[in-house]
Write a protein that holds these residues in place. Structure first.
Motif, PDB file in Angstrom:
ATOM      1  N   THR A  67       0.909  -1.072   0.287  1.00  0.00           N
ATOM      2  CA  THR A  67      -0.010  -0.114  -0.144  1.00  0.00           C
ATOM      3  C   THR A  67       1.030   1.294  -0.076  1.00  0.00           C
ATOM      4  O   THR A  67       0.024   2.666  -0.224  1.00  0.00           O
ATOM      5  CB  THR A  67      -0.901  -0.373   1.820  1.00  0.00           C
ATOM      6  N   GLU A  68       1.904   1.317   0.460  1.00  0.00           N
ATOM      7  CA  GLU A  68       2.841   2.399   0.582  1.00  0.00           C
ATOM      8  C   GLU A  68       3.274   2.598  -0.549  1.00  0.00           C
ATOM      9  O   GLU A  68       3.425   2.292  -2.185  1.00  0.00           O
ATOM     10  CB  GLU A  68       4.036   2.210   1.162  1.00  0.00           C
ATOM     11  N   PRO A  69       3.184   3.725  -1.057  1.00  0.00           N
ATOM     12  CA  PRO A  69       3.732   4.797  -2.610  1.00  0.00           C
ATOM     13  C   PRO A  69       4.568   4.128  -3.765  1.00  0.00           C
ATOM     14  O   PRO A  69       5.661   3.400  -2.377  1.00  0.00           O
ATOM     15  CB  PRO A  69       4.268   6.181  -2.145  1.00  0.00           C
ATOM     16  N   GLN A  70       5.051   4.018  -4.618  1.00  0.00           N
ATOM     17  CA  GLN A  70       6.256   3.031  -5.535  1.00  0.00           C
ATOM     18  C   GLN A  70       7.456   4.108  -5.179  1.00  0.00           C
ATOM     19  O   GLN A  70       8.090   3.494  -5.399  1.00  0.00           O
ATOM     20  CB  GLN A  70       5.365   3.068  -7.072  1.00  0.00           C
ATOM     21  N   SER A  71       6.809   5.265  -4.851  1.00  0.00           N
ATOM     22  CA  SER A  71       8.597   5.674  -5.166  1.00  0.00           C
ATOM     23  C   SER A  71       8.969   6.592  -3.326  1.00  0.00           C
ATOM     24  O   SER A  71       7.756   7.687  -2.841  1.00  0.00           O
ATOM     25  CB  SER A  71       8.833   7.651  -5.722  1.00  0.00           C
TER      26      SER A  71
ATOM     27  N   SER B 117       8.752  -2.326   5.427  1.00  0.00           N
ATOM     28  CA  SER B 117       8.420  -0.938   4.788  1.00  0.00           C
ATOM     29  C   SER B 117       9.767  -1.286   3.464  1.00  0.00           C
ATOM     30  O   SER B 117      11.069  -1.880   3.394  1.00  0.00           O
ATOM     31  CB  SER B 117       8.751   0.456   5.061  1.00  0.00           C
ATOM     32  N   HIS B 118       9.304  -1.014   2.256  1.00  0.00           N
ATOM     33  CA  HIS B 118      10.563  -0.211   1.161  1.00  0.00           C
ATOM     34  C   HIS B 118      11.966   0.246   1.866  1.00  0.00           C
ATOM     35  O   HIS B 118      12.760   0.863   0.956  1.00  0.00           O
ATOM     36  CB  HIS B 118      10.089  -0.295  -0.249  1.00  0.00           C
ATOM     37  N   TYR B 119      11.634   1.427   2.616  1.00  0.00           N
ATOM     38  CA  TYR B 119      11.889   2.410   2.891  1.00  0.00           C
ATOM     39  C   TYR B 119      12.273   2.320   4.493  1.00  0.00           C
ATOM     40  O   TYR B 119      12.771   3.346   4.766  1.00  0.00           O
ATOM     41  CB  TYR B 119      10.586   3.925   3.196  1.00  0.00           C
ATOM     42  N   MET B 120      13.219   1.619   4.384  1.00  0.00           N
ATOM     43  CA  MET B 120      13.547   1.029   5.690  1.00  0.00           C
ATOM     44  C   MET B 120      15.375   1.064   6.248  1.00  0.00           C
ATOM     45  O   MET B 120      15.600   1.276   6.861  1.00  0.00           O
ATOM     46  CB  MET B 120      13.079   0.060   6.631  1.00  0.00           C
ATOM     47  N   SER B 121      16.253   2.027   4.580  1.00  0.00           N
ATOM     48  CA  SER B 121      17.318   1.757   4.089  1.00  0.00           C
ATOM     49  C   SER B 121      17.491   2.795   5.537  1.00  0.00           C
ATOM     50  O   SER B 121      17.348   3.445   5.986  1.00  0.00           O
ATOM     51  CB  SER B 121      17.737   2.083   3.322  1.00  0.00           C
ATOM     52  N   ASP B 122      18.738   2.628   6.177  1.00  0.00           N
ATOM     53  CA  ASP B 122      19.441   4.312   6.733  1.00  0.00           C
ATOM     54  C   ASP B 122      19.146   5.023   6.035  1.00  0.00           C
ATOM     55  O   ASP B 122      18.837   6.891   6.811  1.00  0.00           O
ATOM     56  CB  ASP B 122      21.202   3.469   7.250  1.00  0.00           C
TER      57      ASP B 122
END
Length: 189
Positions: free
Chosen positions: A87-91, A130-135
């Motif tokens: 469901t999160e944005p693709q970018s 999440s796809h966005y969990m990198s430091d």
């Protein structure tokens, strides 16, 4: 020790009837809830900017709680069902744009919004799966949220991860509101 007792309320921008807003008649001391946590779901706009109508809904939500006399912990998210990866944005850029858009409204309510919790991503907005969990992504999201949010609103994000380190990302402005703590997996949070 300090114990925070608060009620949680959820709203879905773009489709919510806003039926659980406090009534104007509930603003007397007997009915007032001192602290509330509002979760605002943006999943209907995962891959597009928030509409004027959605921003108006957000304004209506915050205005109602302000009139009610409550202090607000505010969390934006894209998922309530443990499916953030879907469901999160693709970018990342779309999340940053949502931060820009929501901050324009939130910053008008600094007298009642005292804490922004999270950085919009993860299951239930809790910064996991999440796809966005990198430091790098977390740092980008935290810096941007701190940059667009009024300095009187505290921004807090906490995440448990495998590395077991506490992390406060650097910020040239040394803004104390910018705080991200990562907890080792053995800790219960």
């Amino acid at each position: 020790s300090i114990h925070w007792i608060y009620h949680m309320y959820g709203y879905v921008l773009g489709s919510d009837s806003l039926s659980n807003l406090p009534a104007a008649s509930d603003s007397d001391a007997k009915n007032r809830q001192g602290i509330v946590m509002l979760e605002v779901n943006l999943q209907n706009f995962s891959n597009e900017d928030l509409s004027d109508s959605a921003l108006s809904q957000l304004d209506t939500i915050l205005s109602a709680w302000q009139r009610h006399g409550s202090q607000v912990i505010l969390r934006f998210l894209y998922d309530w069902d443990g499916k953030a990866m879907e469901t999160e944005p693709q970018s990342l850029e779309q999340i940053l744009r949502h931060m820009d858009q929501t901050a324009e409204v939130v910053n008008r309510y600094t007298d009642c919004v005292f804490l922004m919790q999270g950085i919009f991503v993860g299951n239930c907005g809790e910064m996991n799966n999440s796809h966005y969990m990198s430091d790098e992504d977390c740092t980008t999201l935290m810096h941007h949220l701190a940059e667009v949010t009024d300095p009187s609103v505290f921004c807090l994000s906490a995440h448990r991860y495998r590395g077991g380190k506490f992390w406060i990302p650097p910020n040239g402005r040394q803004r104390k509101q910018l705080l991200m703590v990562r907890f080792p997996p053995a800790w219960t949070v």
